[in-house]
Design a protein around this motif. Structure first.
Motif, mmCIF file in Angstrom:
data_model
loop_
_atom_site.group_PDB
_atom_site.id
_atom_site.type_symbol
_atom_site.label_atom_id
_atom_site.label_comp_id
_atom_site.label_asym_id
_atom_site.label_seq_id
_atom_site.Cartn_x
_atom_site.Cartn_y
_atom_site.Cartn_z
ATOM 1 N N UNK A 155 49.254 31.626 -38.135
ATOM 2 C CA UNK A 155 50.420 32.179 -37.444
ATOM 3 C C UNK A 155 51.655 32.120 -38.339
ATOM 4 N N UNK A 156 51.796 31.007 -39.061
ATOM 5 C CA UNK A 156 52.970 30.837 -39.930
ATOM 6 C C UNK A 156 52.951 31.852 -41.067
ATOM 7 N N UNK A 157 51.783 32.135 -41.612
ATOM 8 C CA UNK A 157 51.692 33.064 -42.746
ATOM 9 C C UNK A 157 52.217 34.442 -42.365
ATOM 10 N N UNK A 158 52.087 34.814 -41.100
ATOM 11 C CA UNK A 158 52.602 36.107 -40.646
ATOM 12 C C UNK A 158 54.126 36.126 -40.591
ATOM 13 N N UNK A 159 54.740 34.975 -40.539
ATOM 14 C CA UNK A 159 56.198 34.872 -40.502
ATOM 15 C C UNK A 159 56.773 35.152 -41.896
ATOM 16 N N UNK A 160 57.841 35.939 -41.994
ATOM 17 C CA UNK A 160 58.419 36.226 -43.313
ATOM 18 C C UNK A 160 58.964 34.984 -44.023
ATOM 19 N N UNK A 161 59.356 33.971 -43.279
ATOM 20 C CA UNK A 161 59.896 32.730 -43.874
ATOM 21 C C UNK A 161 58.810 31.666 -44.034
ATOM 22 N N UNK A 162 57.572 32.070 -44.203
ATOM 23 C CA UNK A 162 56.477 31.100 -44.211
ATOM 24 C C UNK A 162 56.576 30.089 -45.359
ATOM 25 N N UNK A 163 57.150 30.455 -46.478
ATOM 26 C CA UNK A 163 57.275 29.492 -47.585
ATOM 27 C C UNK A 163 58.217 28.357 -47.219
ATOM 28 N N UNK A 164 59.305 28.670 -46.538
ATOM 29 C CA UNK A 164 60.243 27.625 -46.094
ATOM 30 C C UNK A 164 59.584 26.713 -45.062
ATOM 31 N N UNK A 165 58.846 27.324 -44.132
ATOM 32 C CA UNK A 165 58.191 26.541 -43.075
ATOM 33 C C UNK A 165 57.170 25.595 -43.690
#
Length: 185
Positions: A155-165
């Protein structure tokens, strides 16, 4: 025989748990894991006193049946019982090549006990088996974490800010894991 009876229930329960994770039914998944763990713990203490080592097998069988019933209740709306010859063929096509690996994995898991028993007494084999049981508790926690983390990660990988997360998650978990590993060591 008692241990063999566990296999179909364990398979059904595992499939049910995968469905619960896939459908993101976290509460139901947690309830199923807790029901299995508590029922196993309670039944081991109750049955091992009366039936000795056979009581452990009875406890495992009863607790996996209870967990299967609970998890099946949670996934009943997602399953339908229909048989398809083509689906069964696909399943065998997928499963049959894995049979040698499963046999090898099982043999590898239990071969160490035969080695220990050939060099040492059954007393040391019992201590080793108990240590493996304690280790399997840690593996259970690891398995639950991995089942939860994988879905969360995708789910996080789909988020554009996944590197920060990911960076913030790792900055919190790595010191905690370092502490746990240090304490265990």
């Amino acid at each position: 025989i008692i241990a063999l009876l566990q296999i179909p229930f364990a398979v059904i329960n595992t499939i049910n748990m995968i469905v619960l994770r896939f459908e993101q039914k976290n509460k139901e998944f947690l309830i199923s894991v807790i029901v299995f763990s508590i029922s196993l713990l309670v039944l081991v203490f109750v049955l091992i006193d009366k039936y000795k080592i056979i009581g452990l097998f009875y406890a495992q069988l009863i607790s996996v049946i209870i967990a299967t019933i609970v998890s099946t209740i949670f996934v009943r709306k997602y399953i339908s019982l229909s048989f398809s010859v083509s689906l069964i063929k696909k399943s065998f096509k997928y499963a049959i090549p894995q049979v040698p690996a499963r046999i090898g994995s099982t043999a590898n898991s239990y071969a160490n006990r035969f080695m220990i028993n050939s060099f040492l007494s059954t007393f040391y084999l019992g201590i080793f088996s108990m240590a493996l049981r304690i280790g399997s508790i840690i593996l259970l926690v690891h398995g639950v974490f991995m089942m939860a983390w994988n879905q969360f990660m995708f789910k996080i990988i789909e988020d554009p800010n996944h590197k920060k997360i990911f960076s913030s998650i790792f900055s919190m978990t790595i010191p905690l894991l370092f502490l746990i590993v240090s304490l265990v060591t």
